[in-house]
Design an enzyme around this catalytic site. Structure first.
Site, PDB file in Angstrom:
ATOM      1  N   GLU A  48      38.500  33.758  40.214  1.00 12.54           N
ATOM      2  CA  GLU A  48      38.586  33.217  41.574  1.00 12.54           C
ATOM      3  C   GLU A  48      38.996  34.279  42.578  1.00 12.54           C
ATOM      4  O   GLU A  48      38.496  34.315  43.710  1.00 12.54           O
ATOM      5  CB  GLU A  48      39.587  32.052  41.591  1.00 12.54           C
ATOM      6  CG  GLU A  48      39.605  31.249  42.889  1.00 12.54           C
ATOM      7  CD  GLU A  48      40.581  31.770  43.938  1.00 12.54           C
ATOM      8  OE1 GLU A  48      40.565  31.253  45.075  1.00 12.54           O
ATOM      9  OE2 GLU A  48      41.361  32.699  43.626  1.00 12.54           O
ATOM     10  N   ASP A  67      43.277  33.705  36.701  1.00  7.83           N
ATOM     11  CA  ASP A  67      43.381  35.116  37.086  1.00  7.83           C
ATOM     12  C   ASP A  67      44.337  35.294  38.259  1.00  7.83           C
ATOM     13  O   ASP A  67      44.608  34.349  39.018  1.00  7.83           O
ATOM     14  CB  ASP A  67      42.005  35.698  37.416  1.00  7.83           C
ATOM     15  CG  ASP A  67      41.345  35.026  38.615  1.00  7.83           C
ATOM     16  OD1 ASP A  67      41.392  33.778  38.687  1.00  7.83           O
ATOM     17  OD2 ASP A  67      40.788  35.735  39.473  1.00  7.83           O
TER      18      ASP A  67
END
Length: 446
Positions: free
Chosen positions: A150, A87
């Site tokens: 994250e 991400d």
């Protein structure tokens, strides 16, 4: 750059990174705002780009789009975990080249995620793919843990740790993003520094809140909610916590000593003995070096009245705190309440994380250090305290050797582009990073 047999092929590796940077896997704390299709597309494209890896390694899906691969080695006694996340943060600012274009211009790959953290993810996968094509078997089991949230402190890393614990896996060491081969890291230091994070600051967020009667702006009372919040912020800003220089920072400067400014070399070389002098120098050198010595407080959000002619009934301030090794969340709370010194200011904990344990500089660290020396012979490998937070902090539950290092050369401008605009990674730097991951896997001892 000369190629040796069995090393990654540059154009192939770059094309794979381009393909994955072009998929906008932007995470958000609100699941309703996440483009799930983009994450689906990324997982699908990863399998297209790395077919041998997917055909050979066992894959366990974690959370919504987290990936946990298991590569069986000659032994499972001392497994290794290599980490990255798929991400990215949202795009902001004006970019020279499209943020999700993956364009190669002037020897650089441009795009969100090239540095944070798709460069590492693709670098790891390309190293593994190349070794699998050669029929290589690692000396120990290798796990690849790729998180999907994250950037918003999500649960994919926590669930990966739970899965490894369920299987009885106790890693010998874990390697995640964090450090880099950093040039222009410190004023006057000419050599690039290959900084390896031994620990990271704890991330804790507080909300300061004051409640009041509110009312019409024509009849204000002294020390209303906004005034009290303002006073609390000023008091906090003027009273930082006591500085400290932990052991990884001392060792960092000791190793930099031969490459530092001539007048400072004796201070760097004798950092342990001259700790108070070094600490004062770091405090005086600016916010970046000052943050290396203490817990920091940043007021990041403010809210008050919804209208110009209305006195706020509630005023709030969000404070993001990065807790230095040696301090604790309890220390921070005591400091805030003591410094603010106002019973009408409520202090609420939004998020709390203690600093990570300090990993040892033993055989595992020496393996990372030696691999840096092989691939980046001009760099000085050194430990440091990482200022930001990574998914690796959750792995300290099952492993005492957790390190943070991304094997890419980065200038100061590149480091400033992380979470900002014009994020980019040099083509040669990326290929060297792939080679670094490959050599690391080859070097894992039996």
């Amino acid at each position: 750059m000369s190629m040796r047999e069995g090393e990654p092929e540059p154009s192939r590796a770059v094309a794979k990174l381009q393909a994955l940077v072009r998929i906008p896997t932007v995470s958000d704390r609100d699941p309703a705002k996440v483009d799930v299709q983009a994450f689906d597309d990324f997982v699908t494209e990863l399998a297209v780009q790395f077919p041998v890896l997917h055909d050979t390694l066992e894959l366990t899906r974690v959370d919504s789009h987290g990936l946990l691969f298991h590569w069986s080695g000659a032994s499972a006694e001392r497994p290794v975990v290599l980490m990255a996340h798929l991400d990215v943060v949202p795009v902001e600012g004006t970019w020279q080249h499209p943020a999700f274009g993956g364009d190669v211009v002037d020897g650089n790959i441009w795009g969100r995620g090239t540095l944070d953290d798709k460069g590492s993810l693709v670098g790891i996968c390309e190293a593994v793919e190349t070794l699998l094509e050669r029929g290589f078997t690692p000396a120990q089991d290798v796990w690849l843990s790729f998180g999907c949230n994250e950037e918003v402190s999500g649960t994919s890393a926590v669930l990966a740790v739970e899965e490894l614990a369920r299987r009885g896996v106790r890693p010998w060491f874990v390697l995640d993003e964090g450090g880099a081969v950093a040039s222009e890291a410190f004023p006057g230091v000419t050599a690039p520094i290959g900084v390896i994070g031994l620990t990271e600051k704890g991330v804790t967020s507080l909300e300061l809140r004051v409640e009041g009667r509110g009312g019409h702006a024509s009849t204000p009372s002294p020390m209303g909610p906004t005034a009290r919040i303002a006073r609390a912020i000023v008091r906090l800003d003027r009273a930082p916590m006591a500085p400290r220089t932990p052991s990884p920072t001392i060792e960092l400067f000791r190793r930099m000593a031969p490459h530092g400014p001539l007048p400072l070399r004796p201070v760097f070389a004798n950092a342990a003995r001259l700790k108070p002098l070094l600490t004062r120098a770091l405090l005086a050198a600016g916010p970046e070096t000052s943050a290396m010595t203490r817990t920091t407080f940043a007021v990041t959000t403010l809210s008050g009245s919804p209208a110009l002619n209305v006195i706020a009934a509630t005023a709030r301030a969000g404070v993001n705190i990065r807790i230095m090794v040696g301090d604790t969340v309890a220390d921070v709370l005591e400091h805030v309440r003591t410094v603010v010194a106002d019973d009408q200011v409520e202090v609420d904990i939004v998020e709390r994380n203690e600093p990570s344990p300090v990993s040892p500089m033993d055989e595992a660290f020496e393996l990372l250090e030696a691999t840096i020396g092989e691939v980046f012979p001009d760099a000085v490998a050194a430990p440091y305290v990482m200022m930001a937070a990574t998914d690796s902090r959750f792995f300290t539950e099952i492993c005492e050797r957790v390190y943070r290092f991304a094997p890419f050369r980065m200038t100061k401008a590149q480091r400033q582009a992380i979470h900002s605009y014009d994020e980019h990674l040099g083509v040669d730097a990326f290929v060297d990073g792939v080679r670094w991951y490959q050599r690391l896997i080859e070097r894992i001892p039996a």
